[in-house]
Structures are given as C-alpha cells and as structure tokens.
Design an enzyme around this catalytic site. Sequence first.
Site, short mmCIF file in Angstrom:
data_model
loop_
_atom_site.label_atom_id
_atom_site.label_comp_id
_atom_site.label_asym_id
_atom_site.label_seq_id
_atom_site.Cartn_x
_atom_site.Cartn_y
_atom_site.Cartn_z
CG HIS A 133 17.53 12.41 -58.19
ND1 HIS A 133 18.94 12.87 -58.50
CD2 HIS A 133 17.29 13.51 -57.20
CE1 HIS A 133 19.18 13.93 -57.78
NE2 HIS A 133 18.33 14.30 -57.18
CD GLU A 134 13.38 14.32 -56.73
OE1 GLU A 134 13.72 14.68 -55.49
OE2 GLU A 134 14.17 14.97 -57.67
CG HIS A 172 16.41 13.55 -52.28
ND1 HIS A 172 17.85 14.23 -51.58
CD2 HIS A 172 16.53 14.02 -53.22
CE1 HIS A 172 18.10 14.97 -52.57
NE2 HIS A 172 17.67 14.62 -53.78
CB CYS A 176 20.88 17.16 -56.50
SG CYS A 176 19.80 16.94 -54.83
NI NI Z 1 18.12 15.84 -55.41
#
Ligand code: NI
Length: 176
Positions: A141-142, A145, A99
């Site tokens: 993953h995105e 966030h 990341c």
């Molecule tokens: Ni990330």
Amino acid sequence: MIREILRMGDPRLWRISAPVERCATPELEALLADLRDTMRANDGAGLAAPQIGVGLRVVIFGVDFNPRYPDAEPVPYTELVNPVLTPLSDELEEGWEGCLSVPGLRGVVARHAHLRYEGFDPRGHPIRREVTGFHARVVQHECDHLDGVLYPMRMADMRRFGYTDVLFPGGPGVDG
Ligand code: NI
C-alpha cells in the site's frame, strides 16, 4: 512537525516520486521526522512522502499490537528509502484497506501474500526482509503511493468499498 495530508483529488498524489540520492542528510532526517509526527498524529499504519507533498521514494509504517484489534498483526516500525518489492509467489490475498489520503473509507484490495522488500534506512544501511500477510499488505500500500497509485485504483469490486462506520459499526481499521 505535523504536516497536512493531501487527499484524493490532489494531482500531487498521482505523480511518480524520485529516488533519494543521498541518505544521512539533515533534509532526509527532517522529512522522516515530519512523516513520523504526521502518521502518529493521525493514528496511521503508514505514510508515504508524497502524501505530505514530497515527491521522494520514502515510506514509513508500523502497527503496534492493539487489544481492540487483535487480528491486526503487529508490524515493526520501519523507515524505508528507495524501496524495491519482489513478489515471492503468485498467491494473492484479499483484505480491507484504508488510507489517510482517502479518509473515512475502506475497501477490499487483493495484494501479494508473500514478498521481499529491500531498500535503505535513513542512515543508508540496507534493509532486506521477507514478509507475509498484513506486513506485506502495508508495504505494498505504502509503496504504491510512490508510483501515484491509491488503493481504490486497485479494487475489483466497488460494492466492497464504503464508509468505515457503515461497514464496521463501532469497528476497526487502520489507515496508511
Ligand atoms: Ni495510503
């Protein structure tokens, strides 16, 4: 414009981001331009708006085929507003992640192997895709966030968390 990427420890990364209320605005176009510039300048696989301090539900991602990393399957460059993810099976798959907000490190995370994502492009056109594997991993993953989640918070085994150059001497990896 290339923006500063917030790093783990900054409380802005823990916030729940707000939905975008209108697409096709100059403000949204400017945000996307900054996300693009910042992701490319840092060789990222993806970037979410909160990583540059903007608390809106906007992510970008994309991975070109790279002969140095033939196992990292290409993912089409995508700009996604107000994403919604729906897992399409119970199957989980483990894989290494990095990341841009956790620089220099990699860790193994279990993610849904097969899912649908829906949302809008910045002009307001709907996007709806069913994906698997690395594409599905990058999206999860995105989108994490946007809910204030960094991948180390999803790790089950901290022995499979470490510095990239120790884990993979001379080795691979992409960051989101
Ligand atoms: Ni990330």
